[in-house]
Design a protein around this motif. Sequence first.
Motif, short mmCIF file in Angstrom:
data_model
loop_
_atom_site.label_atom_id
_atom_site.label_comp_id
_atom_site.label_asym_id
_atom_site.label_seq_id
_atom_site.Cartn_x
_atom_site.Cartn_y
_atom_site.Cartn_z
N GLU A 216 0.84 -1.19 0.00
CA GLU A 216 0.00 0.00 0.00
C GLU A 216 0.87 1.25 0.00
N ARG A 217 0.32 2.33 -0.58
CA ARG A 217 1.06 3.58 -0.67
C ARG A 217 0.61 4.56 0.43
N LEU A 218 1.51 5.44 0.77
CA LEU A 218 1.20 6.54 1.68
C LEU A 218 0.74 7.71 0.81
N THR A 219 -0.55 7.89 0.70
CA THR A 219 -1.13 8.80 -0.29
C THR A 219 -1.45 10.19 0.23
N GLN A 220 -1.30 10.44 1.52
CA GLN A 220 -1.83 11.66 2.13
C GLN A 220 -1.37 12.94 1.44
N ASP A 221 -0.12 13.07 1.16
CA ASP A 221 0.42 14.31 0.58
C ASP A 221 0.64 14.21 -0.92
N TYR A 222 -0.03 13.26 -1.54
CA TYR A 222 0.13 13.06 -2.98
C TYR A 222 -1.23 13.18 -3.68
N LEU A 223 -1.28 12.82 -4.92
CA LEU A 223 -2.50 13.04 -5.72
C LEU A 223 -3.76 12.49 -5.07
N PRO A 224 -3.77 11.26 -4.56
CA PRO A 224 -5.03 10.75 -3.99
C PRO A 224 -5.55 11.54 -2.80
N ALA B 293 -3.47 4.42 -13.83
CA ALA B 293 -4.06 4.80 -12.54
C ALA B 293 -4.88 6.09 -12.68
N LEU B 294 -4.42 7.00 -13.54
CA LEU B 294 -5.13 8.26 -13.73
C LEU B 294 -6.51 8.04 -14.37
N LEU B 295 -6.64 7.02 -15.21
CA LEU B 295 -7.92 6.80 -15.89
C LEU B 295 -9.05 6.59 -14.89
N THR B 296 -8.83 5.74 -13.90
CA THR B 296 -9.89 5.49 -12.92
C THR B 296 -10.05 6.66 -11.96
N VAL B 297 -8.95 7.36 -11.66
CA VAL B 297 -9.05 8.52 -10.78
C VAL B 297 -9.90 9.60 -11.44
N LEU B 298 -9.68 9.84 -12.73
CA LEU B 298 -10.40 10.90 -13.43
C LEU B 298 -11.85 10.54 -13.69
N ASN B 299 -12.12 9.30 -13.97
CA ASN B 299 -13.49 8.91 -14.36
C ASN B 299 -14.34 8.51 -13.17
N GLU B 300 -13.81 7.65 -12.29
CA GLU B 300 -14.61 7.15 -11.17
C GLU B 300 -14.24 7.79 -9.83
N VAL C 44 -11.69 7.10 -8.11
CA VAL C 44 -11.28 5.95 -7.30
C VAL C 44 -9.81 5.65 -7.57
N TYR C 45 -9.04 5.39 -6.51
CA TYR C 45 -7.67 4.95 -6.67
C TYR C 45 -7.50 3.62 -5.94
N ARG C 46 -6.99 2.64 -6.66
CA ARG C 46 -6.78 1.31 -6.05
C ARG C 46 -5.42 1.29 -5.37
N ASN C 47 -5.45 1.21 -4.05
CA ASN C 47 -4.24 1.22 -3.24
C ASN C 47 -4.07 -0.15 -2.61
N GLY C 48 -3.26 -0.96 -3.27
CA GLY C 48 -3.10 -2.33 -2.81
C GLY C 48 -4.38 -3.10 -2.98
N ALA C 49 -4.89 -3.67 -1.86
CA ALA C 49 -6.10 -4.49 -1.93
C ALA C 49 -7.37 -3.66 -1.73
N GLN C 50 -7.23 -2.37 -1.45
CA GLN C 50 -8.42 -1.56 -1.19
C GLN C 50 -8.56 -0.45 -2.22
N GLU C 51 -9.80 0.02 -2.36
CA GLU C 51 -10.08 1.14 -3.25
C GLU C 51 -10.32 2.39 -2.42
N ILE C 52 -9.61 3.45 -2.76
CA ILE C 52 -9.75 4.72 -2.04
C ILE C 52 -10.64 5.65 -2.85
N GLN C 53 -11.64 6.21 -2.19
CA GLN C 53 -12.47 7.21 -2.83
C GLN C 53 -11.72 8.54 -2.81
N VAL C 54 -11.37 9.03 -3.97
CA VAL C 54 -10.56 10.24 -4.07
C VAL C 54 -11.45 11.47 -4.05
#
Length: 522
Positions: free
Chosen positions: A98-106, A126-133, A135-145
């Motif tokens: 999993e990524r540490l997303t706090q200070d990054y795009l997600p 990764a940008l395709l799903t972020v822009l359209n849905e 959503v960012y998939r972080n490891g086994a979980q999906e993060i609502q951006v």
Amino acid sequence: MTPPRAIPNRIRALLEVLNQDLFEKEKATRLALLAGLAGESIFLLGPPGVAKSMLARRLKLAFEGGQAFEYLMGKFSTPDEVFGPVSISKLKNEDAYERLTQDYLPGAQVVFLDEIWKASPPIQNALLTVLNERVYRNGAQEIQVDLRALIAASNELPAEGEGLEALWDRFLIRLEVGGIHDKSLFNEMLRLPGSHKDRLKMPAGLSITDQEYQKWSREIDYIEVPDHVLELIHSIRKEISAYNQDNPSDEHLYVSDRRWRKVVRLLRTAAFLNGRRAVDVMDCLLMGDCLWDTTRQIPWVRQVVEDAVKMRSYRYLVDLSPIDTALKGLQQDIKRHTEKVEVVTVQKKLLEQDEKGQVYVRIPNFWGNDAAYVRQEDFDQLTEKKEVFVPTFEKAPQGFRPFQSYSFLLSTPVEVLNKKRKFVIAHEEVEEERISPQVPAPEKIDQWDTRIGKLLDACQVSLQRLEHQIQQDQQYVHTHLFVDATMSSWVEAGWQEAYDAILRQRIRIEKVQHDYQGEPSV
């Protein structure tokens, strides 16, 4: 619910602040804010040093507590630099990637990605799903951006054949930006104090809170999209289809169904922020910056949108097709009762024409079973009293060629004298209508007057509907938050076109009445 004019006034004040010292970037600023409030993305095409990144940093200030993320793409950029590094503790202790997303795009609300087309394939995917849905998939979980707006920039369009079409389609608004052209504004920019660092502060209470953003987003979903706006969109789709048929495949303009849906969402957002509960014609002008694929297509797309607004925007209020149908039925009825038609049989010369336009009169069986021909001007010289010496022609695959001259005498039926033999010039029997006027019965005229009155009443109803709509729209066309006021002339041209259509129809109706009455209607 927020009062109708509170939101437009708030957005107008917000734009004034965001535009401070951003010379000749008013359009880019308002479209970037509109994209952010619609939850869409914008692509800025232009050279370095024209305030693209400053615009993105300022947009962050429009959202209270908004986090921003900015990154310059390169061909060696990695997902770690955009979406955050992998958590070593998670990987070590939980065997989780999993990524540490706090200070990054997600974790950001406003994102600026410069040189977007240099992003590596993993970043693109990764940008395709972020822009359209969102959503960012972080490891086994999906993060609502919680991404409000992603602003991308480049000094070029995506190259063909590199698989960038899907990412390009995600950017709803596409805008060219450049340097400052006006000399006085350029001098004003040079005189700005301090360093180039932007120190803009947003006044308290002007930024949009998370609660407001979510509430507005729900209300935007229920903004009405009237039938005439849908018809206008259909007319633009039709023009794009015709454009693609007339141009080679590498010049085709592709607008996906998903993109059309996003366009309507953008129009709804514009209507809401302008204090309206329905999309109107002025909102539709935004499509000029949403539908092009190449810079060569920009003038064509904007012209198509302009023409659609001029010619179709208000015609829904003046649907004259029922009046046309009724008028044609009335004209047929009038014709049946004011004209006496007789069918007579007449004879006509058989004429033929060569490729140069020379006309010949056909004489069948002149040489046994073969036909001869004389020029029409020679035939017209024949009389019943004096023989005329004229040339004849025969017809060959290469055309008409001279054969021999003979003396002809015109008689009735037309005959040719040649060495004491008679030849009859061929005639074609055809039926012709001979029309003579007849006086209709008085009760018929009364019936027609009644029908004319109903048609004129229908025109008047259309005219009243049009004037009512114009009165409503006049308060918006010159004060639209996201469309330049100069474009209001296109909407006003649509008003005039619809108004003229009603007047033309009324004149046609009155002419029909004049023809059977012999006097103009009142």
